[in-house]
Design an enzyme around this catalytic site. Structure first.
Site, PDB file in Angstrom:
ATOM      1  CB  VAL A 180      71.858 103.768  28.531  1.00  0.00           C
ATOM      2  CG1 VAL A 180      73.346 103.906  28.763  1.00  0.00           C
ATOM      3  CG2 VAL A 180      71.582 103.208  27.166  1.00  0.00           C
TER       4      VAL A 180
ATOM      5  CG  ASN B 220      64.244  95.853  31.490  1.00  0.00           C
ATOM      6  OD1 ASN B 220      64.210  97.054  31.698  1.00  0.00           O
ATOM      7  ND2 ASN B 220      64.007  95.330  30.296  1.00  0.00           N
TER       8      ASN B 220
ATOM      9  CG  ASN C 210      62.644 114.760  32.395  1.00  0.00           C
ATOM     10  OD1 ASN C 210      62.622 115.434  33.426  1.00  0.00           O
ATOM     11  ND2 ASN C 210      62.933 115.276  31.223  1.00  0.00           N
TER      12      ASN C 210
ATOM     13  CB  SER D 141      70.248 116.508  35.701  1.00  0.00           C
ATOM     14  OG  SER D 141      70.860 117.189  34.620  1.00  0.00           O
TER      15      SER D 141
ATOM     16  CE  LYS E  54      66.715 116.667  34.620  1.00  0.00           C
ATOM     17  NZ  LYS E  54      66.076 115.879  33.640  1.00  0.00           N
TER      18      LYS E  54
ATOM     19  CG  HIS F 106      68.541 121.286  35.433  1.00  0.00           C
ATOM     20  ND1 HIS F 106      68.464 120.579  34.248  1.00  0.00           N
ATOM     21  CD2 HIS F 106      69.860 121.391  35.725  1.00  0.00           C
ATOM     22  CE1 HIS F 106      69.700 120.281  33.851  1.00  0.00           C
ATOM     23  NE2 HIS F 106      70.549 120.754  34.729  1.00  0.00           N
ATOM     24  CG  ASN F 107      65.521 119.610  31.831  1.00  0.00           C
ATOM     25  OD1 ASN F 107      66.326 119.436  32.742  1.00  0.00           O
ATOM     26  ND2 ASN F 107      65.103 118.621  31.085  1.00  0.00           N
TER      27      ASN F 107
ATOM     28  CD  GLU G  91      69.770 121.354  29.415  1.00  0.00           C
ATOM     29  OE1 GLU G  91      69.712 120.802  30.536  1.00  0.00           O
ATOM     30  OE2 GLU G  91      69.555 120.732  28.356  1.00  0.00           O
TER      31      GLU G  91
END
Ligand code: 2AM
Length: 491
Positions: A14, A34, A104, A130, A187, A190-191, A194
């Site tokens: 997705v 893919n 990630n 993100s 990143k 950032h997490n 969070e």
């Protein structure tokens, strides 16, 4: 041979699919590939139908369909899959082509890959993405780092697909962060931030609900009001919304029916482990990780709740009076909790930036801290107005040692500290755990102490292990035979 696509994307789960659609929607021609090629056909027949896409079925066809220097982005499972893909891409690529990993990924893997891919004459970028599925489609926060030479080639496209902020919605949440694994590290922080934000909000919730007696409807109003002020942020906004959602399978609110066992995917743990390695006290993220761990011990907690007693305060009018005298009536209590949350949040971000500085110094990334603050401003989970202030702080002083020393934040914490202390005191008196509120306060108090009790600690280490110590009044390294000098014990 090269084709006429502007960009290539591998990995049509997705996130990848949405990111490819985002890039195409900005006027670029996009090649997709893919491993399971039926997904390429599904996309081409479905959401990409009639759009400017080229579906490819082999890595060679994929690479050849993109213009040089090629911009080839992978959004596949982090780890060995990325190494395997790089190996497949390299033989078909040409010097100057750019391989970008949007997964990630653990930053050290990116550090290594930058060197390997550069040695092959190509460029490599590790780019934190993100904002989840919706962000990928409509405008994520993008955190690129790696081969600096790649930035001028990808800047325009990446800034065009990123979230936009500012009064005219024209400042992209995407800036070059630095060399090597800088993008992935940012990143990760950032997490981790969070994690801290979420734990702080949960502590505010428990205090307001259990001590303040606020209902879910009242909590909705409180979070709505908070979201209009200094705390304005995506996480406060979604928390407000959660308090409005009714249980579709029964009476009452859904939030009350959810099992109190927190999950985690591991980036908070990475940041905590790396903080320990660097020796920097990122106590908010570690506390938040441990709080999730304690929540996961549900059965043990249920057993312990039958045996271990809390303070008598809950049923003791005298203690309740003390608590009330500290935080006042309900409206004053709500405001005190808001201030405790705000001050703790400032400490949490201060710690995150200190860790970024330590990591940047260790790896020589030359990290741009203002850029990090800017690109967390929109698109991502910790997006908040407050990040404008952080950006301003680093714009004023690119080497700001600690956010708490910036005038704006210094004043903000000073204004909030009285209420913050009272909230932590009341929580302690009443037996409500506020690990993040209190660890933030301890950090603040520890950081502003010119002298800590580590003098005694050094004496202990020297006493039992001859670990030596330094003196405040002389240079050098000292050791003392403590036993010879001590007072003889009585017995
Ligand atoms: P798949 O559809 O063939 O499984 C998320 O799992 C994405 O990563 C999917 O697009 C998946 O492809 C891809 N992926 C996972 N492991 C991979 C690998 N070893 N090589 C290539 N793509 C991989």
């Amino acid at each position: 041979m090269s084709g006429d696509c502007d960009f290539g994307l591998i990995g049509l789960a997705v996130m990848g699919e949405n990111l490819a659609l985002n890039v195409e929607s900005r006027g670029y021609k996009v090649a997709v590939y893919n491993r399971t090629t039926s997904k390429v056909d599904d996309l081409m027949e479905g959401r990409a139908k009639g759009k400017n896409f080229v579906g490819t079925h082999t890595i060679e066809e994929f690479v050849k369909s993109v213009k040089r220097p090629r911009k080839l982005m992978m959004l596949v499972k982090a780890g060995p899959a990325v190494d395997a893909l790089i190996e497949q891409l390299l033989p078909h690529c040409e010097p100057g082509d750019i391989i970008i990993d949007g997964g990630n990924e653990y930053y050290l893997h990116t550090e290594r890959r930058v060197k390997e891919v550069e040695a092959a004459g190509l460029l490599y970028v590790g780019c934190g993405v993100s904002g989840g599925e919706e962000g990928a489609l409509k405008g994520p926060s993008l955190m690129p780092g790696g081969s600096a030479e790649a930035w001028p080639h990808i800047k325009e496209m990446f800034q065009s697909i990123a979230a936009k902020v500012g009064p005219n919605d024209d400042i992209p949440c995407c800036e070059w962060l630095g060399a090597g694994g800088a993008g992935n590290y940012v990143k990760m922080v950032h997490n981790g931030i969070e994690y801290g934000d979420m734990q702080l909000i949960c502590e505010a919730y428990q205090l307001l609900h259990e001590l303040g007696g606020l209902t879910n409807d009242e909590l909705y109003d409180v979070f709505e009001a908070w979201n209009a002020g200094e705390l304005q942020s995506y996480l406060i906004e979604i928390t407000r919304d959660i308090f409005s959602v009714k249980d579709e399978q029964g009476d009452g609110h859904l939030v009350d029916k959810i099992l109190d066992v927190a999950g985690a995917k591991g980036t908070g743990k990475w940041m905590s482990q790396l903080a320990l390695d660097l020796g920097v006290p990122s106590t908010l993220v570690t506390t938040a990780v441990f709080a999730r761990g304690l929540s996961a011990q549900k059965e043990a907690r249920v057993r312990a709740s039958e045996t271990l007693n809390g303070p008598s305060a809950a049923s003791n009018p005298e203690m309740q009076a003390i608590a009330k005298s500290l935080v006042g009536d309900r409206a004053e209590f709500v405001e005190a909790v808001r201030q405790a949350l705000y001050a703790s949040k400032i400490v949490s971000y201060a710690q995150g930036f200190v860790q970024l500085q330590a990591a940047s110094a260790e790896h020589g990334w030359g990290l741009d801290y203002g850029a990090a603050a800017l690109l967390w401003r929109g698109g991502c989970i910790i997006r908040a107005q407050f990040l404008d202030r952080i950006k301003e702080a680093f714009d004023k002083d690119a080497n700001l040692e600690n956010l708490l020393l910036d005038e704006y934040f210094e004043k903000a914490v000073e204004n909030a500290q009285e209420k913050w202390r009272k909230v932590v005191a009341v929580a302690s008196i009443m037996g409500i755990p506020v690990p993040a509120f209190s660890t933030a306060l301890c950090y603040y108090d520890g950081y502003r102490m010119a002298r800590l009790p580590a003098n005694l600690l050094q004496a202990q280490r020297d006493y039992f292990g001859a670990h030596t110590y330094q003196r405040t009044d002389q240079d050098g390294t000292f050791h003392t035979e403590w036993i010879q000098l001590r007072k003889e014990p009585k017995a």
